[in-house]
Design an enzyme around this catalytic site. Structure first.
Site, PDB file in Angstrom:
ATOM      1  CG  PHE A  73      90.702 -18.122  51.749  1.00 42.88           C
ATOM      2  CD1 PHE A  73      90.759 -16.791  51.384  1.00 42.88           C
ATOM      3  CD2 PHE A  73      91.621 -18.613  52.651  1.00 42.88           C
ATOM      4  CE1 PHE A  73      91.719 -15.956  51.915  1.00 42.88           C
ATOM      5  CE2 PHE A  73      92.594 -17.786  53.200  1.00 42.88           C
ATOM      6  CZ  PHE A  73      92.641 -16.457  52.824  1.00 42.88           C
ATOM      7  N   GLY A  94      88.549  -7.854  49.685  1.00 36.75           N
ATOM      8  CA  GLY A  94      89.123  -6.510  49.628  1.00 36.75           C
ATOM      9  C   GLY A  94      90.511  -6.569  50.212  1.00 36.75           C
ATOM     10  CD  GLU A 101      97.116  -5.884  56.323  1.00 32.93           C
ATOM     11  OE1 GLU A 101      96.023  -5.410  56.664  1.00 32.93           O
ATOM     12  OE2 GLU A 101      97.777  -5.438  55.383  1.00 32.93           O
ATOM     13  CB  CYS A 157      97.184  -8.658  49.200  1.00 31.62           C
ATOM     14  SG  CYS A 157      98.536  -8.139  50.270  1.00 31.62           S
ATOM     15  CG  PHE A 192     103.038 -16.687  50.918  1.00 35.17           C
ATOM     16  CD1 PHE A 192     102.283 -16.670  49.748  1.00 35.17           C
ATOM     17  CD2 PHE A 192     104.373 -17.035  50.832  1.00 35.17           C
ATOM     18  CE1 PHE A 192     102.848 -17.011  48.521  1.00 35.17           C
ATOM     19  CE2 PHE A 192     104.954 -17.381  49.610  1.00 35.17           C
ATOM     20  CZ  PHE A 192     104.181 -17.369  48.448  1.00 35.17           C
ATOM     21  CE  LYS A 251      99.561  -4.618  46.650  1.00 39.33           C
ATOM     22  NZ  LYS A 251     100.402  -5.644  46.069  1.00 39.33           N
ATOM     23  CE  LYS A 300     103.942   3.586  57.922  1.00 42.37           C
ATOM     24  NZ  LYS A 300     103.869   2.757  56.732  1.00 42.37           N
TER      25      LYS A 300
END
Ligand code: NAD
Length: 480
Positions: free
Chosen positions: A248, A256, A151, A259, A148, A262, A31
């Site tokens: 939302f 999915g 992506e 975040c 917060f 999990k 990376k």
């Protein structure tokens, strides 16, 4: 910045853009090597320019060797991963604690250690203990500052957040955090200063609430299919209420990503371990897992119930558009379920295929959307990339063996799809199918009656064509 992944790299670049000098550290040499060559290891819109500019202007650095960076830092952010621990769903904190140990050995002078990773309540206390134990002489404060960002819109989210949450009771740490976020503070972004444990819980509560909101509208979509209502109009009708809000509320194949899955599991675990289980979240997790399987069933139903030996084209693999992140994407449940039923799957995603190739077996990857649908018995849209919203539908129809489109993101209009001769299945929009049954008056003998249906539970009767209040009225589009 310890950890240069989706959060660390975006946060590092944005802090540099605010005028601070930032060193991004990562253990993953490949990376860092890429970043040093000016390449961005992830796909995030706008990040390449932001990184390049701040590197050029001498504020942003990359290294695998943390010593200098940690010694010279006023603030050290921990932005390492906190995946689900195998077996029990608790957040795996080994990377956070590992970073804390490295930091302990190197800090000099008053330093704040800021946890940006999503961590369960009490992790800050543990980080503090680790540093104190290794370095009883160290002058430091541990701060919680959950992130917060989303992506795909990460830079805008970081630079124009709804709020910044800072958990600490150390006055010097507050001052330093205020200084770090000064450009936003001046823009009147609310900064919520609170206790560290409360700050840690805010992040989980926020993600769990959003996951619950998505799951709620998904269940309402199922109900819409059962009672011939339109989920998009329901979403608009409730979302215009400010107490509910419009975001939302798009029905889809289940949440999915890196975040929500999990974090809901980790919150469940914390709540159970603390003797205060949260049943709403437990149900959300269960319903969401079942939904991904149900989506595979929905695709099979649209293809006549048996996919064995048939080819399914899949458009979209990532958990949402504008990212290459494949972590816990619904496609990872839906595709194996289809393959298990004997389907041949061919898939295309604009950015996710590189990752997906290592995660999906028995899938053929196509070079583009039209190559993907060529000769397929049906196409299913799993991720709403812009390029899938604007497909040349005549070309899609000509390429498909059968004109079956399963749209798990409701990006097409049922009436228009039916008019084009597709068998079109979407989520919670039975009224769309009703309108489409009306034949244009100038069309005397249409060759094939287009069929639009929604998945029904076995004991339900199929939707009956109806005129009445919805005749000629297109479904309401959700804006934004
Ligand atoms: P990621 O897996 O993309 O990046 C984590 C990076 O940390 C990896 O590159 C890894 O090599 C590196 N790392 C691990 N230990 C290290 C160490 N000791 N020193 C240096 N580098 C180390 O993860 P991410 O998606 O950026 O998530 C990071 C955290 O932020 C998680 O807790 C996540 O829940 C949270 N978060 C993520 C998002 C998101 O959208 N991805 C949003 C908000 C919060």
């Amino acid at each position: 910045m310890i950890g240069t992944g989706y959060v660390g790299l975006v946060s590092g670049a944005c802090f540099a853009d605010f005028g601070h000098v930032v060193t991004c550290v990562d253990k993953d040499a490949s990376k860092i090597e890429k970043l040093l060559k000016g390449e961005i290891p992830i796909f995030e819109p706008g990040l390449d320019d932001l990184v390049a500019q701040n590197v050029r202007e001498g504020r942003l650095f990359f290294t695998t060797e943390p010593t200098e960076a940690i010694r010279n830092a006023d603030a050290i952010f921990i932005a390492v991963g906190t995946p689900s621990r195998r077996g029990d769903g608790h957040a795996d904190l080994s990377y956070v604690y590992g970073a804390a140990e490295e930091i302990a050995d190197l800090i000099q002078g008053y330093t704040i250690v800021v946890t940006k990773s999503t961590v369960p309540v009490g992790t800050g206390d543990e980080v503090e203990k680790i540093i104190k134990k290794r370095r009883p002489d160290a002058d430091f404060a541990v701060v919680s500052n959950p992130e917060f960002l989303r992506e795909g819109a990460a830079i805008a989210d970081f630079k124009r957040p709804d709020r910044i949450v800072v958990g600490t009771d150390d006055e010097r740490a507050r001052e330093l955090m205020r200084e770090l976020y000064r450009p936003l503070y001046l823009n009147e972004t609310p900064i919520l200063f609170t206790e560290r444990r409360t700050s840690e819980l805010i992040k989980y509560a926020a993600n769990a609430f959003l996951a619950m909101k998505i799951t709620f509208i998904n269940e309402i979509a199922d109900l819409c299919e059962a009672v011939d209502a339109n989920v998009q109009e329901v979403a608009r009708g409730i979302g215009l209420d400010n107490r509910i809000g419009r975001k939302f509320l798009n029905a889809g194949p289940g949440y999915g990503g890196s975040c929500f899955p999990k974090d809901t599991l980790a919150l469940m675990k914390t709540a159970r371990d603390s003797g205060a289980p949260i049943e709403l979240i437990e149900t959300t997790v269960r319903v969401n897992a079942a939904r991904k399987q149900a989506m595979a069933h929905k695709i099979a139903e649209a293809m006549g119930g048996d996919v064995s030996g048939k080819t399914v084209a899949i458009l979209g693999l990532t958990f949402k558009p504008n990212t290459d992140d494949m972590r816990d994407a619904p496609s990872l449940d839906i595709i194996p379920a289809l393959v298990a039923e004997g389907a041949r799957v061919r898939a295309f995603d604009p950015e996710g295929m590189h990752e997906a190739k290592g995660m999906l077996r028995d899938v053929e990857f196509a070079a583009g959307p039209y190559e993907c649908v060529q000769g397929a018995d049906a196409v299913a849209i799993i991720t709403e990339w812009d390029q899938f919203r604007a497909l040349d539908l005549a070309r899609v129809k000509a390429a498909l063996k059968a004109p079956v489109v399963v749209d798990l993101r409701n990006i097409y209009n049922p009436a228009e799809m039916a008019a084009k001769g597709f068998t079109y299945v979407s989520l919670g929009r039975s009224h769309g199918s009703i309108q489409t049954q009306e034949r244009p008056s100038n069309q005397q003998n249409p060759p094939v009656e287009p069929q639009v249906f929604a998945q029904r539970r076995p004991n339900q009767t199929p939707a009956t064509p109806r005129s009445g209040p919805y005749a000629g009225q297109l479904h309401a589009e959700i804006e934004g």
